[in-house]
Design an enzyme around this catalytic site. Structure first.
Site, PDB file in Angstrom:
ATOM      1  N   HIS A   1       0.866  -1.176   0.000  1.00 28.41           N
ATOM      2  CA  HIS A   1       0.000   0.000   0.000  1.00 28.41           C
ATOM      3  C   HIS A   1       0.900   1.223   0.000  1.00 28.41           C
ATOM      4  CE1 HIS A   1       0.938  -0.590   4.227  1.00 28.41           C
ATOM      5  NE2 HIS A   1       0.439   0.594   4.545  1.00 28.41           N
TER       6      HIS A   1
ATOM      7  N   HIS B   1       1.186   3.928   2.116  1.00 29.73           N
ATOM      8  CA  HIS B   1       1.584   4.654   3.312  1.00 29.73           C
ATOM      9  C   HIS B   1       3.078   4.999   3.209  1.00 29.73           C
ATOM     10  CE1 HIS B   1      -1.599   3.841   6.670  1.00 29.73           C
ATOM     11  NE2 HIS B   1      -1.616   5.103   6.279  1.00 29.73           N
TER      12      HIS B   1
ATOM     13  N   ASP C   1       5.578   5.032   5.214  1.00 26.78           N
ATOM     14  CA  ASP C   1       6.594   4.163   5.801  1.00 26.78           C
ATOM     15  C   ASP C   1       6.885   2.930   4.957  1.00 26.78           C
ATOM     16  OD1 ASP C   1       3.902   3.637   6.796  1.00 26.78           O
ATOM     17  OD2 ASP C   1       4.780   2.078   8.054  1.00 26.78           O
ATOM     18  N   HIS C   2       6.096   2.720   3.911  1.00 26.13           N
ATOM     19  CA  HIS C   2       6.329   1.584   3.010  1.00 26.13           C
ATOM     20  C   HIS C   2       6.935   2.003   1.674  1.00 26.13           C
ATOM     21  CE1 HIS C   2       4.021  -1.578   5.299  1.00 26.13           C
ATOM     22  NE2 HIS C   2       3.659  -0.465   5.909  1.00 26.13           N
TER      23      HIS C   2
ATOM     24  N   HIS D   1      -6.919  -3.210   5.736  1.00 27.77           N
ATOM     25  CA  HIS D   1      -6.162  -2.212   6.487  1.00 27.77           C
ATOM     26  C   HIS D   1      -7.078  -1.034   6.867  1.00 27.77           C
ATOM     27  CE1 HIS D   1      -2.740  -0.354   8.170  1.00 27.77           C
ATOM     28  NE2 HIS D   1      -2.256   0.285   7.123  1.00 27.77           N
TER      29      HIS D   1
ATOM     30  N   ASP E   1       0.172  -4.528   5.664  1.00 26.63           N
ATOM     31  CA  ASP E   1      -0.531  -4.017   6.842  1.00 26.63           C
ATOM     32  C   ASP E   1      -1.986  -4.456   6.788  1.00 26.63           C
ATOM     33  OD1 ASP E   1       1.826  -2.770   7.368  1.00 26.63           O
ATOM     34  OD2 ASP E   1       0.981  -0.770   7.629  1.00 26.63           O
TER      35      ASP E   1
ATOM     36  N   HIS F   1       7.081  -5.692  10.465  1.00 27.07           N
ATOM     37  CA  HIS F   1       6.209  -4.549  10.728  1.00 27.07           C
ATOM     38  C   HIS F   1       5.545  -4.727  12.098  1.00 27.07           C
ATOM     39  CE1 HIS F   1       3.051  -1.499  10.210  1.00 27.07           C
ATOM     40  NE2 HIS F   1       3.793  -0.988   9.239  1.00 27.07           N
TER      41      HIS F   1
END
Length: 312
Positions: A85, A87, A89-90, A176, A199, A267
């Site tokens: 996805h 986000h 942080d990914h 998610h 996630d 994660h």
């Protein structure tokens, strides 16, 4: 941290031995951390999988390029990236991987990215943001190979998204919360398999797609640990975060239903409570989240723990 039932002695990278047989799969947790806060022990979510003589990167969180170097993997050899996805942080390390893999490591093939809706747009905008650098290095100064800075991006749906060299990668929808769409992946090669949750809170779809895998890499959250995050989000924000992730007890139930040969956290916080709480609902082989943890999946499953040499 409690270690899995199947393990090998700790080794120091980058002296990683190759997969033991031609049909083996090698998995390296480059970054096992969660969320936006900076964590020097657990970098952002990113997992490298090697199969069929090919390399595949899943997510590209903070520090992915540093961990690739620590693992002895040339950055320029990574040309296939799969996103769970969008986000931050990914995906935050994508520009470094994209640009340095070309300008600093001489990638000569296009950079190919698969991900949920919005992936193509994001990659278009990354190229726009760095248009000056790309132009100078490709057309004016170093005259680098133009093909190595090309991008092929795919907005994917659930189903098989890659099927080459005997490697099949299947994307499946996960839950998610309000972050939609979000996907997990399953990679099959040589009669072996690994699934990555991305996630998600507890997902029946993941349980269905992950059945029969050798290794299941799943996210996890500890509500108490999260409520004490150093950035101290508002209580209602913390409640929302917890609501669209999977607690350790819930993850244990998922592992119990999927029955992988080895369950692995990524994660997730590398704290003892993640393991002890998981053990309330799952009794099988289990590894906690650990950067540069390496798993070789073959007739047996070998787990190697990274050992940093002391500073001289």
């Amino acid at each position: 941290m409690i270690k899995a039932l199947l393990f090998a002695a700790s080794i120091a990278l980058p002296a990683l031995s190759p997969a033991q047989s031609s049909d083996s799969i090698k998995v390296v947790l480059l970054g096992s951390g969660a969320g936006p806060p900076v964590n020097l022990q657990q970098y952002g979510a990113s997992t490298l999988i090697e199969a069929g003589g090919e390399r595949f990167l899943f997510d590209c969180g903070r520090g992915a390029t540093f961990r690739l170097v620590e693992a002895g993997v040339p950055i320029g050899s990574i040309s296939r990236l799969f996103l769970t996805h969008l986000h931050s942080d990914h995906v935050v390390q994508i520009p470094d991987l994209f640009l340095t893999g070309w300008a600093g490591a001489r990638r000569t093939v296009p950079f190919e990215v698969w991900g949920p809706d919005g992936t193509r747009s994001m990659m278009d905008h990354i190229q726009q943001a760095f248009a000056f650098d790309i132009h100078i290095r490709r057309d004016v100064d170093e005259k680098l190979a133009g093909r190595g800075i090309e991008v092929v991006a795919h907005d994917i749906k659930e189903g098989i998204v890659f099927d080459e060299h005997g490697v099949k990668i299947t994307a499946f929808l996960v839950d998610h919360g309000v972050v939609k769409p979000a996907v997990g992946y399953r990679l099959d090669y040589g009669g072996h398999s690994v699934a990555l949750s991305g996630d998600t809170r507890v997902s029946e779809n993941l349980i269905r797609f992950a059945q029969g895998v050798d290794v299941l890499i799943h996210e996890g959250i500890d509500p108490e640990f999260t409520r004490n995050r150093p950035d101290h989000p508002r209580p209602e924000a913390i409640d929302a975060i917890i609501a669209h992730h999977t607690t350790a007890e819930q993850a244990g139930e998922v592992f119990t239903r999927v029955k992988p040969r080895l369950a692995v956290y990524s994660h997730a916080p590398n704290i003892e409570s993640m393991i002890s709480k998981t053990r309330k609902t799952y009794s099988g082989p289990l590894e906690g989240p650990e950067d540069l943890l390496t798993i070789v999946i073959g007739e047996k499953i070998e787990v190697r723990h990274y050992s940093r040499s002391p500073a001289k």
